[in-house]
Design a protein around this motif. Structure first.
Motif, PDB file in Angstrom:
ATOM      1  N   ARG A   1      10.559   3.112   8.984  1.00  0.00           N
ATOM      2  CA  ARG A   1       9.776   3.866   8.148  1.00  0.00           C
ATOM      3  C   ARG A   1       8.700   3.039   7.320  1.00  0.00           C
ATOM      4  NH1 ARG A   1      11.238   8.949   5.018  1.00  0.00           N
ATOM      5  NH2 ARG A   1       9.834   8.988   3.130  1.00  0.00           N
ATOM      6  N   LEU A   2       7.375   3.416   7.133  1.00  0.00           N
ATOM      7  CA  LEU A   2       6.599   2.973   6.154  1.00  0.00           C
ATOM      8  C   LEU A   2       5.988   4.068   5.343  1.00  0.00           C
ATOM      9  CD1 LEU A   2       4.054   1.111   8.775  1.00  0.00           C
ATOM     10  CD2 LEU A   2       5.742   0.011   7.111  1.00  0.00           C
ATOM     11  N   ASP A   3       6.396   3.981   3.946  1.00  0.00           N
ATOM     12  CA  ASP A   3       6.113   4.840   3.161  1.00  0.00           C
ATOM     13  C   ASP A   3       4.906   4.557   2.049  1.00  0.00           C
ATOM     14  OD1 ASP A   3       6.200   7.021   0.870  1.00  0.00           O
ATOM     15  OD2 ASP A   3       8.216   7.356   1.683  1.00  0.00           O
TER      16      ASP A   3
ATOM     17  N   LEU B   1      11.198   2.912  -0.565  1.00  0.00           N
ATOM     18  CA  LEU B   1      11.749   3.258   0.396  1.00  0.00           C
ATOM     19  C   LEU B   1      11.833   2.300   1.575  1.00  0.00           C
ATOM     20  CD1 LEU B   1      11.338   7.056   0.369  1.00  0.00           C
ATOM     21  CD2 LEU B   1      13.458   5.937  -0.308  1.00  0.00           C
ATOM     22  N   ASN B   2      10.896   1.508   1.453  1.00  0.00           N
ATOM     23  CA  ASN B   2      10.399   0.585   2.531  1.00  0.00           C
ATOM     24  C   ASN B   2      11.314  -0.690   2.854  1.00  0.00           C
ATOM     25  OD1 ASN B   2       8.198   2.101   3.598  1.00  0.00           O
ATOM     26  ND2 ASN B   2       7.024   1.032   1.893  1.00  0.00           N
ATOM     27  N   THR B   3      11.793  -1.006   4.081  1.00  0.00           N
ATOM     28  CA  THR B   3      12.612  -2.299   3.955  1.00  0.00           C
ATOM     29  C   THR B   3      11.976  -3.078   4.923  1.00  0.00           C
ATOM     30  OG1 THR B   3      13.707  -1.219   5.803  1.00  0.00           O
ATOM     31  CG2 THR B   3      14.833  -1.160   3.548  1.00  0.00           C
TER      32      THR B   3
ATOM     33  N   LEU C   1      18.919  -3.733  18.116  1.00  0.00           N
ATOM     34  CA  LEU C   1      17.523  -4.200  17.993  1.00  0.00           C
ATOM     35  C   LEU C   1      17.331  -4.590  16.510  1.00  0.00           C
ATOM     36  CD1 LEU C   1      15.349  -1.459  19.769  1.00  0.00           C
ATOM     37  CD2 LEU C   1      16.440  -3.583  20.689  1.00  0.00           C
ATOM     38  N   SER C   2      16.546  -5.646  16.116  1.00  0.00           N
ATOM     39  CA  SER C   2      16.666  -6.325  15.163  1.00  0.00           C
ATOM     40  C   SER C   2      14.813  -6.055  14.723  1.00  0.00           C
ATOM     41  CB  SER C   2      16.579  -7.749  14.923  1.00  0.00           C
ATOM     42  OG  SER C   2      16.079  -8.131  13.590  1.00  0.00           O
ATOM     43  N   VAL C   3      14.447  -5.006  13.967  1.00  0.00           N
ATOM     44  CA  VAL C   3      12.991  -4.517  13.560  1.00  0.00           C
ATOM     45  C   VAL C   3      12.834  -5.274  12.204  1.00  0.00           C
ATOM     46  CG1 VAL C   3      11.636  -2.610  13.248  1.00  0.00           C
ATOM     47  CG2 VAL C   3      13.562  -2.678  14.682  1.00  0.00           C
ATOM     48  N   GLU C   4      11.640  -6.209  12.373  1.00  0.00           N
ATOM     49  CA  GLU C   4      11.123  -6.926  11.242  1.00  0.00           C
ATOM     50  C   GLU C   4       9.590  -6.231  10.957  1.00  0.00           C
ATOM     51  OE1 GLU C   4      11.614 -10.765  10.694  1.00  0.00           O
ATOM     52  OE2 GLU C   4      13.686 -10.760  11.607  1.00  0.00           O
ATOM     53  N   HIS C   5       9.368  -6.118   9.601  1.00  0.00           N
ATOM     54  CA  HIS C   5       8.053  -5.697   9.350  1.00  0.00           C
ATOM     55  C   HIS C   5       7.330  -6.861   8.075  1.00  0.00           C
ATOM     56  CE1 HIS C   5       5.180  -3.167   6.742  1.00  0.00           C
ATOM     57  NE2 HIS C   5       4.466  -3.453   8.024  1.00  0.00           N
ATOM     58  N   HIS C   6       6.445  -7.566   8.834  1.00  0.00           N
ATOM     59  CA  HIS C   6       5.581  -8.493   7.801  1.00  0.00           C
ATOM     60  C   HIS C   6       4.156  -8.032   7.743  1.00  0.00           C
ATOM     61  CE1 HIS C   6       4.710 -12.134   5.985  1.00  0.00           C
ATOM     62  NE2 HIS C   6       3.748 -12.582   6.783  1.00  0.00           N
ATOM     63  N   LYS C   7       3.802  -7.806   6.622  1.00  0.00           N
ATOM     64  CA  LYS C   7       2.276  -7.511   6.510  1.00  0.00           C
ATOM     65  C   LYS C   7       2.214  -6.470   7.456  1.00  0.00           C
ATOM     66  CE  LYS C   7       0.458 -11.501   4.338  1.00  0.00           C
ATOM     67  NZ  LYS C   7      -0.583 -12.621   4.443  1.00  0.00           N
ATOM     68  N   SER C   8       1.160  -6.495   8.542  1.00  0.00           N
ATOM     69  CA  SER C   8       0.745  -5.429   9.318  1.00  0.00           C
ATOM     70  C   SER C   8       1.476  -5.742  10.924  1.00  0.00           C
ATOM     71  CB  SER C   8      -0.697  -5.251   9.591  1.00  0.00           C
ATOM     72  OG  SER C   8      -1.481  -5.123   8.302  1.00  0.00           O
TER      73      SER C   8
END
Length: 847
Positions: free
Chosen positions: A759-761, A767-769, A831-838
């Motif tokens: 989720r990208l809020d 709310l973002n992780t 699954l491991s989901v990582e969000h770094h910058k874009s």
């Protein structure tokens, strides 16, 4: 006051010299720190260079501060357009810190912004090799890897049939006496190695791309052929005898052909080769040893075409609407794609686009039989020379099926010699796509049996051009024939070409003087055709405006506003219109967008567009005029902003935005760069109750088995390349994420149901992780090879846009696994989901 410190005398002892050096180093460090405090980054950088040249042992101590100083000074130089100074600083820094991934990555970013993509990608690749966990460099490398080693290299090397046929033709030529070989556009060097294995005495290979040249050097060495193959990092047009090659050669091998055959410059390079590098060709009936004559593989080609109906091509290359959610598109605005324009239009780069027609979503319908467009003999110098100067040929083809004319699809048969050939037809399983010439600007696109399609074909500017495409009904043909045969029977006197020309002129429309041509990318045209997108934004904006109206009323009226309203006998809407400031809307989405005009129809709104191109601004002004906007209602924000990078600002010093529209997802299927940073700035610029669109985004994915994605992402072992060791070298440049996919037509087997991955809020960032684990239930046994993903964009809690829908102008993307994972129905994968910058990375953590 002069410096009273005593200076060491020339020839003084080592001790005093060392002390003097230490003193200078100490003072330079102090000066550097002082300059940093004063934000004088240029002087600070000079001091650090002096320190490191005098005391290299301090490298580790000052490394981070030096990096920071370099990056800040580089930003200043970039802003001042001092390109040479900027590059010089990075070269100095890399001499001091050759293995510093941060400096390599930053150097790459600057080079990329300057347009040096190949060089930039090389620095990103080096940064990733130095530190595989460096997220910024990985993201940069993945985004530019397509320029470094284009994806078709993997697909082509995996095409065993293509490799076998080329190998057989080269082997046959070499064994028959063509012993000296030049490989033009060598790529990985596979054709050169085929020639060497076949017994060629001397092999030369030229490759212009620095990355591909270096890759070919590694591949040739790994296959122990470096002694027999001379690699040259240059264009074949620059090769000279005896400077680069000692004498004329007997055989040229090349595969410098694109989907439109001529687009990679094969005609120009072969004219040069015949004139300067090859022995003369063997004439018919002439006997003698083959080593005295010249020859080219491929020997010739035949180009074929077919007129088709295809809804997917239509929605990407032709605006099919006159009205978009109430916005009228006037007749004096003509939308065209770059793949279609008149010869003198500077926007055109390639006159065609490419598609894998066997996988185009929704398929296609053939409206004509396959027809021959052109033949070319690569072993005939005069024929090659005449191609570029030859007048266009007129072709008339009968229609065999009823339908809408959307494109002419083109492919070719490459005749390598009299025995071996390759076809790029849509019906063949081949690594090539087909060339697509979208049809635009006709009064009517409907065709039926009995009608004809006419066109003009030529080879101009090294491209196959198909122009003046038109549809002729039987009635029109009879009209023209009558007028031509009134006095003389032109048909019997060999005037068919004139007849074709007259027929073509009936429906070939040219732009009127009052028309505004607006050239849009295919994704921008698809966006204009996306009705759910515009309907969703209109509804969401309406809801925001209606929620803000009462608040604005109370700001400008008496506290007893209801009594005032009733006594005056006017409605609330009218009161707001007459007394309040407008609501401000800023659209900073990429490319051409009519959302600001839609916003302007919803009340007292001041919309701002951030389009950059003049022709787009003119088109939007004309659309505004057709929508009866008062002049000046729509404003172009970049005219108000000095720095384009700082586009997110207040509309006025005392006002804030009611709505800011951001582009969150790229057309390729990836998240836009720096979107969360833009959202953070946007939140500070919103009035109370204002919104960012979209407010939040959910990312979805599923597990699939897809051999297609595997083969398009990496070369599969030795067997595909006929025992030549190429895979480990080119696979260094594989990218785990494939973009511009159509999931609806991708050959794959789903092994799970879709699951929410991220989720990208944009409105509520807490709310973002940055990372999370997702359990995926396996619903079908098989091998997981990839994880395709797409997005649901929420303009509010009720209005959602799906980037995987049929109407979407967005494509989808997929993470391709390094190693397939065998799964059984009923199991779970984590699954491991990582969000770094874009950058979003998806890895399988547990199975």
């Amino acid at each position: 006051m002069p410096n009273s410190r005593s200076r060491p005398r020339r020839g003084a002892g080592n001790g005093s010299g060392a002390a003097g050096r230490d003193e200078l180093v100490s003072r330079s460090l102090q000066s550097a720190e002082h300059c940093l405090g004063a934000q004088d980054f240029g002087t600070a950088y000079a001091h650090y260079l002096l320190v490191l040249s005098l005391a290299p042992e301090l490298k580790d101590d000052v490394k981070e501060t030096f990096q920071y100083t370099l990056l800040k000074w580089a930003e200043e130089l970039d802003a001042l357009s001092r390109t040479q100074d900027l590059l010089g600083c990075y070269e100095q820094a890399l001499e001091l810190f050759p293995d510093d991934e941060v400096i390599c990555n930053s150097m790459g970013e600057h080079l990329f912004r300057m347009g040096f993509r190949d060089e930039a990608a090389g620095y990103f690749h080096k940064a990733v090799k130095l530190n595989p966990d460096f997220s910024d460099a990985k993201e940069n490398f993945y985004r530019v890897a397509n320029w470094l080693v284009e994806r078709w290299h993997f697909i082509m090397l995996n095409d065993t049939k293509r490799n076998m046929i080329y190998n057989a033709a080269i082997q046959k030529a070499v064994c028959s006496g063509f012993k000296s070989v030049l490989d033009i556009g060598a790529g990985t060097g596979i054709l050169s190695m085929f020639a060497k294995k076949a017994g060629a005495q001397s092999v030369y290979a030229c490759e212009l791309s620095k990355t591909m040249y270096e890759l070919a050097c590694d591949v040739v060495a790994a296959n122990k052929m470096e002694a027999g193959i001379k690699l040259l990092h240059m264009k074949s047009l620059d090769l000279e005898i005896p400077k680069h090659i000692p004498e004329r050669l007997s055989l040229v091998v090349t595969e410098t052909v694109d989907a439109g055959l001529f687009g990679e410059g094969i005609v120009e390079s072969l004219i040069h080769a015949w004139e300067h590098l090859l022995l003369q060709p063997k004439t018919k009936g002439e006997n003698g040893n083959c080593d005295k004559y010249g020859k080219v593989i491929p020997a010739s080609a035949v180009i074929y075409g077919m007129a088709v109906e295809c809804a997917e091509i239509r929605r990407h290359y032709r605006v099919g609407l006159k009205d978009i959610v109430g916005i009228h598109l006037p007749k004096n605005v003509k939308f065209q794609s770059p793949a279609y324009s008149y010869i003198d239009n500077e926007e055109t780069v390639e006159p065609y686009t490419t598609e894998k027609m066997s996988r185009v979503p929704g398929g296609y319908l053939a409206l004509t039989e396959c027809f021959e467009i052109m033949k070319v003999d690569f072993n005939n110098l005069q024929e090659l020379k005449s191609l570029a100067t030859k007048k266009p040929d007129s072709i008339t083809i009968p229609v065999v099926k009823e339908g809408t004319l959307d494109a002419v699809v083109v492919w070719f048969v490459l005749q390598l010699d009299d025995e071996h050939s390759l076809s790029t037809s849509p019906s063949e399983e081949t690594c090539w796509e087909q060339a697509v010439y979208p049809v635009q600007d006709l009064p009517d696109y409907w065709m039926k049996p009995g009608d004809h399609v006419t066109m003009e074909v030529s080879c101009q500017d090294c491209y196959l051009r198909i122009q003046s495409i038109s549809v002729l009904s039987l009635e029109q043909e009879m009209e023209v024939t009558k007028s031509f045969t009134k006095d003389t029977d032109l048909l019997s006197s060999g005037k068919e070409a004139e007849l074709c020309s007259a027929l073509a002129n009936l429906q070939t429309s040219k732009p009127d003087a009052g028309e505004q041509i607006c050239v849009l990318e295919s994704t921008e045209i698809a966006l204009l055709n996306n009705i759910p997108y515009h309907e969703g934004f209109k509804m969401a904006m309406k809801k925001v405006f209606s929620s803000l109206t009462p608040e604005k009323l109370c700001q400008v009226m008496d506290p007893h506003c209801e009594d005032n309203e009733m006594s005056s006998g006017t409605g609330r809407q009218n009161t707001v219109q007459s007394t309040s400031e407008p609501l401000y809307v800023l659209d900073v989405s990429e490319g051409f967008s009519i959302l600001p005009i839609i916003a302007g129809t919803l009340g007292q709104v001041k919309p701002y567009s951030s389009v950059e191109k003049d022709q787009h601004r003119i088109a939007l002004d004309l659309i505004s005029e057709a929508s009866h906007f008062p002049k000046g209602t729509l404003e172009f924000w970049l005219r108000h902003v000095e720095d384009e990078s700082a586009v997110l600002q207040r509309p006025k010093s005392d006002k804030l935005w009611s709505i800011i529209i951001l582009d969150v997802i790229e057309p390729s299927g990836l998240i836009q760069q720096e979107i969360m940073e833009k959202a953070a700035i946007s939140r500070c610029l919103l009035q109370s109750g204002g919104k960012i669109f979209p407010q939040y985004v959910l990312m979805f994915g599923l597990l699939v088995e897809s051999q297609t994605l595997v083969e398009e992402n990496a070369v599969q072992g030795l067997e595909r390349t006929l025992g030549l060791n190429i895979a480990p070298f080119i696979n260094q440049f594989q990218v785990p994420i494939r973009v511009f996919l159509d999931l609806s037509s991708l050959p794959c087997i789903p092994l799970s149901k879709p699951v929410e991955l991220l989720r990208l809020d944009l409105m509520t960032p807490y709310l973002n992780t940055s990372n999370r684990e997702v359990k995926v239930h396996i619903c079908k046994s098989g091998q997981v090879t990839a994880i395709p993903f797409w997005y649901h964009m929420y303009l509010d809690e009720e209005i959602r846009l799906d980037t995987s829908s049929e109407a979407s102008h967005w494509k989808q993307a997929a993470v391709v696994l390094d190693t397939p994972i065998q799964v059984e129905m009923g199991e779970e994968l984590v699954l491991s989901v990582e969000h770094h910058k874009s950058n979003v990375s998806i890895t399988v953590k547990q199975w």
